[in-house]
Each structure stands twice: as C-alpha cells, then as structure tokens.
Design a protein around this motif. Structure first.
Motif, PDB file in Angstrom:
ATOM      1  N   ARG A   1      23.180  -0.732  -1.927  1.00 18.63           N
ATOM      2  CA  ARG A   1      22.554   0.579  -1.732  1.00 18.63           C
ATOM      3  C   ARG A   1      22.725   1.088  -0.299  1.00 18.63           C
ATOM      4  O   ARG A   1      22.964   2.287  -0.078  1.00 18.63           O
ATOM      5  N   VAL A   2      22.635   0.189   0.679  1.00 21.99           N
ATOM      6  CA  VAL A   2      22.761   0.648   2.067  1.00 21.99           C
ATOM      7  C   VAL A   2      24.222   0.845   2.468  1.00 21.99           C
ATOM      8  O   VAL A   2      24.499   1.418   3.519  1.00 21.99           O
TER       9      VAL A   2
ATOM     10  N   GLU B   1      22.972  -2.344   8.532  1.00 21.83           N
ATOM     11  CA  GLU B   1      23.172  -0.940   8.146  1.00 21.83           C
ATOM     12  C   GLU B   1      21.908  -0.095   8.251  1.00 21.83           C
ATOM     13  O   GLU B   1      21.957   1.077   8.605  1.00 21.83           O
ATOM     14  N   LEU B   2      20.775  -0.699   7.932  1.00 23.75           N
ATOM     15  CA  LEU B   2      19.544   0.082   7.882  1.00 23.75           C
ATOM     16  C   LEU B   2      18.804   0.080   9.216  1.00 23.75           C
ATOM     17  O   LEU B   2      18.191   1.081   9.597  1.00 23.75           O
ATOM     18  N   LEU B   3      18.863  -1.045   9.939  1.00 25.77           N
ATOM     19  CA  LEU B   3      18.097  -1.169  11.179  1.00 25.77           C
ATOM     20  C   LEU B   3      18.972  -0.998  12.421  1.00 25.77           C
ATOM     21  O   LEU B   3      18.651  -0.217  13.310  1.00 25.77           O
ATOM     22  N   HIS B   4      20.079  -1.747  12.478  1.00 24.15           N
ATOM     23  CA  HIS B   4      20.929  -1.722  13.673  1.00 24.15           C
ATOM     24  C   HIS B   4      21.513  -0.335  13.917  1.00 24.15           C
ATOM     25  O   HIS B   4      21.487   0.180  15.036  1.00 24.15           O
TER      26      HIS B   4
ATOM     27  N   ASP C   1       6.821 -12.882   8.546  1.00 22.14           N
ATOM     28  CA  ASP C   1       6.805 -12.314   7.207  1.00 22.14           C
ATOM     29  C   ASP C   1       6.473 -10.820   7.197  1.00 22.14           C
ATOM     30  O   ASP C   1       6.942 -10.077   6.326  1.00 22.14           O
ATOM     31  N   ARG C   2       5.678 -10.354   8.155  1.00 22.17           N
ATOM     32  CA  ARG C   2       5.294  -8.938   8.156  1.00 22.17           C
ATOM     33  C   ARG C   2       6.479  -8.018   8.432  1.00 22.17           C
ATOM     34  O   ARG C   2       6.411  -6.820   8.164  1.00 22.17           O
ATOM     35  N   GLY C   3       7.568  -8.584   8.948  1.00 22.18           N
ATOM     36  CA  GLY C   3       8.772  -7.784   9.116  1.00 22.18           C
ATOM     37  C   GLY C   3       9.296  -7.260   7.792  1.00 22.18           C
ATOM     38  O   GLY C   3       9.893  -6.171   7.730  1.00 22.18           O
ATOM     39  N   LEU C   4       9.083  -8.005   6.714  1.00 25.53           N
ATOM     40  CA  LEU C   4       9.523  -7.544   5.401  1.00 25.53           C
ATOM     41  C   LEU C   4       8.650  -6.389   4.908  1.00 25.53           C
ATOM     42  O   LEU C   4       9.130  -5.509   4.184  1.00 25.53           O
ATOM     43  N   ILE C   5       7.385  -6.393   5.271  1.00 23.09           N
ATOM     44  CA  ILE C   5       6.523  -5.250   4.933  1.00 23.09           C
ATOM     45  C   ILE C   5       7.016  -4.008   5.679  1.00 23.09           C
ATOM     46  O   ILE C   5       7.071  -2.904   5.127  1.00 23.09           O
ATOM     47  N   ASP C   6       7.385  -4.192   6.965  1.00 23.39           N
ATOM     48  CA  ASP C   6       7.950  -3.080   7.740  1.00 23.39           C
ATOM     49  C   ASP C   6       9.208  -2.543   7.062  1.00 23.39           C
ATOM     50  O   ASP C   6       9.416  -1.325   6.975  1.00 23.39           O
ATOM     51  N   LEU C   7      10.053  -3.453   6.583  1.00 24.42           N
ATOM     52  CA  LEU C   7      11.283  -3.027   5.914  1.00 24.42           C
ATOM     53  C   LEU C   7      10.964  -2.239   4.657  1.00 24.42           C
ATOM     54  O   LEU C   7      11.647  -1.256   4.341  1.00 24.42           O
ATOM     55  N   GLY C   8       9.924  -2.654   3.939  1.00 27.03           N
ATOM     56  CA  GLY C   8       9.522  -1.908   2.752  1.00 27.03           C
ATOM     57  C   GLY C   8       9.196  -0.457   3.087  1.00 27.03           C
ATOM     58  O   GLY C   8       9.554   0.464   2.351  1.00 27.03           O
ATOM     59  N   GLY C   9       8.530  -0.245   4.228  1.00 23.97           N
ATOM     60  CA  GLY C   9       8.224   1.122   4.652  1.00 23.97           C
ATOM     61  C   GLY C   9       9.476   1.916   4.972  1.00 23.97           C
ATOM     62  O   GLY C   9       9.589   3.097   4.632  1.00 23.97           O
ATOM     63  N   VAL C  10      10.438   1.273   5.640  1.00 19.00           N
ATOM     64  CA  VAL C  10      11.704   1.934   5.959  1.00 19.00           C
ATOM     65  C   VAL C  10      12.452   2.304   4.675  1.00 19.00           C
ATOM     66  O   VAL C  10      13.001   3.410   4.540  1.00 19.00           O
ATOM     67  N   LEU C  11      12.469   1.383   3.702  1.00 23.23           N
ATOM     68  CA  LEU C  11      13.152   1.645   2.429  1.00 23.23           C
ATOM     69  C   LEU C  11      12.485   2.789   1.671  1.00 23.23           C
ATOM     70  O   LEU C  11      13.172   3.626   1.063  1.00 23.23           O
TER      71      LEU C  11
ATOM     72  N   VAL D   1      10.529   3.715  -5.513  1.00 23.63           N
ATOM     73  CA  VAL D   1      11.003   2.734  -6.493  1.00 23.63           C
ATOM     74  C   VAL D   1      11.795   1.625  -5.816  1.00 23.63           C
ATOM     75  O   VAL D   1      11.594   0.426  -6.088  1.00 23.63           O
ATOM     76  N   THR D   2      12.699   1.990  -4.914  1.00 22.04           N
ATOM     77  CA  THR D   2      13.482   0.980  -4.190  1.00 22.04           C
ATOM     78  C   THR D   2      12.576   0.099  -3.342  1.00 22.04           C
ATOM     79  O   THR D   2      12.765  -1.128  -3.279  1.00 22.04           O
ATOM     80  N   ALA D   3      11.584   0.695  -2.700  1.00 19.29           N
ATOM     81  CA  ALA D   3      10.659  -0.090  -1.880  1.00 19.29           C
ATOM     82  C   ALA D   3       9.861  -1.073  -2.729  1.00 19.29           C
ATOM     83  O   ALA D   3       9.673  -2.242  -2.351  1.00 19.29           O
TER      84      ALA D   3
END
Length: 443
Positions: A160-161, A242-245, A255-265, A272-274
């Motif tokens: 997707r990215v 692709e999404l962050l850099h 682990d909370r970094g994945l929650i942050d990624l969910g917000g970005v997604l 739905v993707t998040a």
C-alpha cells in the motif's frame, strides 16, 4: 531420513512468531523511518543468525536425544544456577511487558471499553487459559493462523505504501550511516531473538520429531519459518522508509510506536487500513505472549524434572515408544503429535503440559507480574532483569557452540565451518549488545 515437505511445517513457525513481537516490529519500523532502506541488510542478517541458533538447538535435541537443559547441566552447575535466576526474574518482568503489549492494540481498537491495565489483565488470563487447557497440536494451529494474519497485514501495508524496488535492492548492500553502529547491532540482534529460541528443540520433540531421521524436516521447517519472519521485517522496514522517512515523521520507541503508526495510517489511508494494522499488531503481540507462556513453561518443567533427578520434558530417540522417556510413574510426557503412545510410559504418566511445574510457571508468568501493571516497576528489579536478560542470548549462542563441537554430540552431527561461523558471530554480537545494555541501565 524423511523428506522435507510443507505438511510438516510447524515448530519453526511457532518459534519465529514467538520471537518476533511488537518491539521487534517497532525497531524495524524506526530503522526504516530513520535510515530509509540503508539498514535492510542488517535486518536480513538478523534473520540468518536466528536460523543458525534455532537449527543448532533443534539439531542438539535430534542428534543426542537429550534436551538443551540436560546439555547445559553437562557443562557445569553454574548453568543451572544461571537458568534458575534467569527464568525467575525474567518471567516476572516479561509477563507484565507481554500483557501490556497485547493490550495496546485492543485498547486502540475498542476505545472507552476499559482501561489499558484491565485489557492487560484480560490478555494475561486469556493466555493462561489457552495454554492451560490446550496441548501442542492446538497451540501450533492457532499460532500458524495468527502468523497468517501478521503476514497478510504486513505485506498489504508494504504494498500500500509503494516500495521503491531499486532502493530496496540497494539496501541489501552493507552500509553504516554515521552514528548507526550500535543501532545496527541492535537490529541484527533483536529480530526474533529471545529465550524461546531455546524452546525450539522442545517444540520439535512435541511435534513428534525425535531422532536424526527428522533432521532434514527440522531444517526445512526452521528455514521456511525465518524466511517468513524476513518478510515481516522487510515489510515493516518498507513501511518505515516510505511512510516515515520520506515524510520526516517520528514515532515513539517501544510498543507505543505502533500506536503512533496507526494514527499516521488513519490520516494517510483511512480508518479501515489503520484498524487492519491494529489487528496485525495484536496478532504479533499475542503470538509472543502465548508462545512464551507455552515454550518457557516447557523449559521450566524440564528444569524442575532434572533438578529432581528425573527424565525431563523430552525423551531420547531410543525411548520414542514412550515419549516421556524411561522414567517411571509420574514423569512428564510431551503431549505433541508424536506422543500417542504415552501409555507406554506407565499408567500414571503425566503430559508435560499437565504437569505441576509447567502450570506453576504459567501462573508465575501471569499473576505476580500483574502487580507491575498497577505499580511502577521497582528500580532494583529493573536493574537485575536488565543484567540477567542481557546475558541470555550470548549464553545461548556460546553454549550451543560448546555443546555442538564436543564429544557430547555424535561426530556426524557436530558443527561444520558454517555453523561455527554463524554461532561464533552470534556470540560476539550478543556479547557486544550485552555490554551496551548493561552500560545503559539506570544504575
């Protein structure tokens, strides 16, 4: 020797999925966010090192008919003392960490239902009940299904990215950006590297693989599993690159970094993707939780049996008709697919998953750590956990190197030059990481 085939795949998937938790995914994600594709080679090298470690553990079990705990005891009493201290302190702190990690995506998926700490308690009790009432065959099927979820979600996100294939290929060429040495070593050492690598031989035996006739099958199983792990790692690095850099976005470590990624997604690709990503996050976390609950409890049950002077949780090939070994009534018997003749061990034979030590360690992993969910972790405990935990992976790599080059292993199955190179490299790598981790502790 039996032919390797896809129908045999199982223990490798279990050990790889257990070792690759949310923390590993976040480390890879952050690596992609910070350095793009540059450190892809390090993540791949990490997978190769774990293949060599798991293969060595499985080869020891199949070639000698002895468990890894039995092998460690042959090296001296110091190994027993170390293991006892390790599983006690490590299990107490890891239990809380695993429950919290598994609770995070659930709290994000179902906001407002209950607090994070209560989600963590629910995850811990759920993991306990699942392992308590199920034997290896069911455990393996559930783990495989969860790995399928992880695989589909991570690959979907990577596609997707939109990965840049040229940059992806260039990332396979070793390079060290300024200031990245220790970060790179951590990435190599952290991809699927936990005490559960030591449990691989026990899961191999629980599957019913008990002699050198299964060696080719074990090696195929192990390689397929860690190649699958490699796909997870590459996919998460692609997402980070692709999404962050490319956007200069930073996420939290841990682990909370994945929650942050969910917000970005959610912001970039929709809810739905998040949500789908959070389901994959949960699958990664819960496989680590139930994998440790099952695998390390097997190790502990074998440890207790050997301290008591009995045959442990895995038998020698010559006792294959009685998978619990030649011990008498009450000896633990593995409850895997090859344990159908348990009755031969005696009318009172106890499947290891039903044994008192196995269940006692399950309880230890679940209930005492809940106190850490509601209280700040005691300072002294954090220091002790960090010191003991830092020494386990070099301990595993170097003791396997010792065992598999000695007369304890039949000559035909001792290490060759490649196995020695990989295990030696793993030992040096983990020693360096050990020193750095101890230096970074809040003394």
């Amino acid at each position: 020797m039996r032919r390797a085939g896809w129908r045999y795949i199982g223990p490798g998937i279990v050990v790889a999925a257990t070792g690759v938790g949310a923390g590993d995914l976040v480390a890879t994600l952050v690596a992609g966010g910070k350095y793009g594709y540059t450190l892809l080679w390090a993540a791949v090298l990490g997978c190769l090192i774990k293949i060599s470690l798991a293969e060595a553990a499985g080869r020891w079990h199949l070639a000698t008919g002895r468990t890894l705990l039995d092998g460690w005891r042959s090296l001296g009493a110091w190994t027993t003392v170390y293991f006892a201290g390790y599983v006690g302190v490590w299990g107490f702190v890891y239990g809380a960490a695993a429950m919290s990690s598994t609770a995070l995506p659930l709290a994000a998926l179902f906001p407002g239902v209950m607090g994070l700490k209560w989600w963590a308690v629910l995850c811990g009790v759920g993991g306990l009940l699942f392992v308590w009432f199920n034997r290896y065959a069911v455990f393996e099927k559930v783990m495989t299904a969860l790995v399928g979820v992880m695989f589909l979600v991570t690959v979907y996100l990577a596609v997707r990215v939109g990965p840049r294939l040229g940059d992806l290929a260039a990332g396979l060429v070793p390079a060290l950006p300024d200031g990245s040495l220790l970060y790179t070593l951590g990435l190599v050492g952290g991809v699927g590297g936990t005490i559960t690598l030591a449990a691989y031989g026990y899961w191999v035996n629980a599957k019913g693989w008990r002699d050198t006739g299964w060696m080719r099958v074990m090696r195929f199983d192990n390689r397929v599993a860690y190649l699958t792990t490699g796909v997870f790692v590459v996919a998460m690095l692609v997402v980070g690159a692709e999404l962050l850099h490319s956007s200069g976005i930073a996420v939290a470590k841990g682990d909370r970094g994945l929650i942050d990624l969910g917000g970005v997604l959610a912001e970039r690709y929709g809810t739905v993707t998040a949500k789908l990503f959070l389901v994959g996050f949960f699958a990664a976390s819960v496989t680590s939780l139930i994998g440790v609950w099952q695998g390390v409890s097997l190790l502990f049950a074998d440890f207790v049996a050997r301290v008591r002077g009995r045959q442990g949780a895995s038998a020698a090939p010559e006792a294959a008709q009685a998978p619990g070994g030649p011990a008498g009534a009450g000896a633990p018997v593995p409850a895997g697919e090859g344990a159908g003749a348990a009755g031969a061990a005696g009318a009172d034979a106890v499947p290891v998953e039903r044994s008192v030590p196995f269940r006692a360690y399950l309880l230890w992993l679940t209930f005492p750590p809940m106190s850490l969910l509601f209280l700040d972790q005691p300072f002294a405990l954090v220091v002790v956990y960090g010191v003991i935990g830092a020494f386990f992976m070099p301990f595993l790599a170097l003791t396997l190197l010792w065992l598999l080059n000695s007369s304890r292993t039949p000559r035909a199955w001792r290490n060759g030059w490649l196995a020695n190179t990989m295990l030696g490299a793993a030992g040096v790598l983990f020693l360096v990481l050990c020193v750095e981790q101890v230096r970074d502790l809040p003394w």
